[in-house]
Design an enzyme around this catalytic site. Sequence first.
Site, PDB file in Angstrom:
ATOM      1  N   LYS A 130       0.773  -1.144  -0.158  1.00 49.57           N
ATOM      2  CA  LYS A 130       0.126  -0.048   0.017  1.00 49.57           C
ATOM      3  C   LYS A 130       0.740   1.333  -0.060  1.00 49.57           C
ATOM      4  O   LYS A 130       1.921   1.378   0.344  1.00 49.57           O
ATOM      5  CB  LYS A 130      -0.738   0.132   1.287  1.00 49.57           C
ATOM      6  N   ARG A 134     -10.166  -0.042  15.245  1.00 55.43           N
ATOM      7  CA  ARG A 134     -10.383   0.523  13.881  1.00 55.43           C
ATOM      8  C   ARG A 134     -11.195   0.081  13.240  1.00 55.43           C
ATOM      9  O   ARG A 134     -12.302   0.062  13.364  1.00 55.43           O
ATOM     10  CB  ARG A 134      -8.772   0.575  13.602  1.00 55.43           C
ATOM     11  N   HIS A 156      -6.123  -7.354  12.880  1.00 58.06           N
ATOM     12  CA  HIS A 156      -4.855  -6.776  12.961  1.00 58.06           C
ATOM     13  C   HIS A 156      -4.542  -6.283  14.314  1.00 58.06           C
ATOM     14  O   HIS A 156      -5.263  -5.991  15.403  1.00 58.06           O
ATOM     15  CB  HIS A 156      -5.037  -5.625  12.324  1.00 58.06           C
ATOM     16  N   ARG A 203       1.255 -10.736   7.253  1.00 54.96           N
ATOM     17  CA  ARG A 203       0.899  -9.785   6.105  1.00 54.96           C
ATOM     18  C   ARG A 203       2.092  -8.800   6.743  1.00 54.96           C
ATOM     19  O   ARG A 203       1.840  -7.625   6.998  1.00 54.96           O
ATOM     20  CB  ARG A 203      -0.275  -9.084   6.389  1.00 54.96           C
ATOM     21  N   TYR A 243      15.920  30.169   5.495  1.00 55.34           N
ATOM     22  CA  TYR A 243      14.682  31.159   6.106  1.00 55.34           C
ATOM     23  C   TYR A 243      14.769  31.140   7.783  1.00 55.34           C
ATOM     24  O   TYR A 243      14.902  30.174   8.403  1.00 55.34           O
ATOM     25  CB  TYR A 243      13.334  30.428   5.714  1.00 55.34           C
ATOM     26  N   CYS A 298      13.975  23.934   3.222  1.00 56.68           N
ATOM     27  CA  CYS A 298      13.190  24.580   2.418  1.00 56.68           C
ATOM     28  C   CYS A 298      12.533  23.537   1.563  1.00 56.68           C
ATOM     29  O   CYS A 298      12.427  22.387   1.468  1.00 56.68           O
ATOM     30  CB  CYS A 298      13.871  25.526   1.338  1.00 56.68           C
ATOM     31  N   ASP A 351      12.607  23.224  -1.666  1.00 52.76           N
ATOM     32  CA  ASP A 351      13.241  22.337  -2.711  1.00 52.76           C
ATOM     33  C   ASP A 351      14.865  21.997  -2.302  1.00 52.76           C
ATOM     34  O   ASP A 351      15.739  21.441  -3.310  1.00 52.76           O
ATOM     35  CB  ASP A 351      13.339  23.026  -4.075  1.00 52.76           C
TER      36      ASP A 351
HETATM   37  C1  LIG Z   1      -0.167  -2.224   6.727  1.00 55.41           C
HETATM   38  C2  LIG Z   1      -0.769  -3.273   7.044  1.00 55.41           C
HETATM   39  C3  LIG Z   1      -0.215  -4.263   7.289  1.00 55.41           C
HETATM   40  C4  LIG Z   1       1.633  -4.291   7.590  1.00 55.41           C
HETATM   41  O1  LIG Z   1       2.112  -3.653   8.922  1.00 55.41           O
HETATM   42  P1  LIG Z   1       3.633  -3.489   9.146  1.00 55.41           P
HETATM   43  O2  LIG Z   1       3.647  -2.906  10.268  1.00 55.41           O
HETATM   44  O3  LIG Z   1       4.048  -2.485   8.070  1.00 55.41           O
HETATM   45  O4  LIG Z   1       4.139  -4.713   8.786  1.00 55.41           O
HETATM   46  C5  LIG Z   1      -0.511  -5.617   7.831  1.00 55.41           C
HETATM   47  N1  LIG Z   1      -1.827  -5.892   7.857  1.00 55.41           N
HETATM   48  C6  LIG Z   1      -2.741  -4.694   7.510  1.00 55.41           C
HETATM   49  C7  LIG Z   1      -4.019  -4.769   7.396  1.00 55.41           C
HETATM   50  C8  LIG Z   1      -2.106  -3.477   6.992  1.00 55.41           C
HETATM   51  O5  LIG Z   1      -3.050  -2.614   6.700  1.00 55.41           O
END
Ligand SMILES: *Cc1c(COP(=O)(O)O)cnc(C)c1O
Length: 378
Positions: free
Chosen positions: A35, A133, A165, A221, A264, A311, A313
Amino acid sequence: MSEPVEARVDLDAIRANVALLRGRAAGAEVMAMVKAEGYGHGLVEAARAALDGGATWIGVARVSEALRLRAAGVTVPILSAVTTPGEPYEDAVAAGVDITVGSPLLVERLVTAAEATGRAARVHLKADTGLSRGGATPADWPATVEAALAAQAAGHVEVVGLMSHFACADEPSHPSVGRQLAVFRDAVDHAEKAGARPQVRHLSNSAGLLTLPEARYDLVRPGIAVYGLSPIPAEGTFGLRPAMTLVAELAGVKRVPAGSGVSYGHTYVTPRETTLGLVAAGYGDGVPRHGSGLLDVLVDGRRYRIAGRVCMDQFVVDLGEHDPRPGGEVLLFGPGDRGEPTAQDWADTIGTISYEIVTRIGARVPRVYTGASADVDE
Ligand SMILES: *Cc1c(COP(=O)(O)O)cnc(C)c1O
């Protein structure tokens, strides 16, 4: 360099990291999370390198990301992990994209999409086991499971996965970890007793995969670890190799007298006559402005601190009596093997996580790929 800043991405590192994670997964399949443009490394390229390394699933946050991967020819299962009611589910179902479902409402949306496309929607039912969440709370889980199984019986949905998660997997001794595992176990039991026959049950992000063997289930994951950054910096690197090196061109050097205000706001004033180096990277490229006066970079093999404000750039470093040639490369962060800071060092210095450092590299920064996977045809 054709652009003053580039992010070099070592696809071999991504491949090697995924191979290492696959070993640690001990039989569980690996879903590489790509992602947010592969955490800044490039959506399609990161996915391909991860598949080369042994991942068999790809995870994204949004349907649009999954559709881009399908358009690029990625055929493995792709899970869209964060769902909103307004996403293009007809397109997702037509493209065979797996959808995360945490409410009966989304089941209804998917039934409509399935009717419109003539294909069953592939879903992963998500239990909220304590992150608060996405996902169904224990109170809402039975109704979500029931709605999904009814839609499955009608041929509109296929329940492919059961998932959750972690909130605190990066603190393995946090009491929430055990609680979430127990709630997930109950959620899986409930769904299976109700008749669900998921292909995969999954729960672990990078931190869970690396520290919680009991949380591996059928699929893990990992995200940040794919890119070689540690999910638990206090516990070291786990043998992972950072894939990204951020490089900028040294645009110029000049001598200035003592007492010269720099950038700046003049938050840095030269304490003596000195040589300033101008580096062509700024917050428009992802160099955090609140790293002004704090972050180090490597110029000609030596570390210097950013002098004064970053800055949009560019930024300035005080090189003292060092006099490198303009046009050379400045290493902002990388694997660290040449003495440059790592993305983790930058994150520690400014009080954030490495995820944010790499994900925020700007859209105008070209990603330049190295490693054998870079040669794979588009
Ligand atoms: C982003 C995400 C992960 C990965 O998490 P990390 O901490 O980067 O390993 C796993 N599961 C879900 C649902 C996520 O959105």
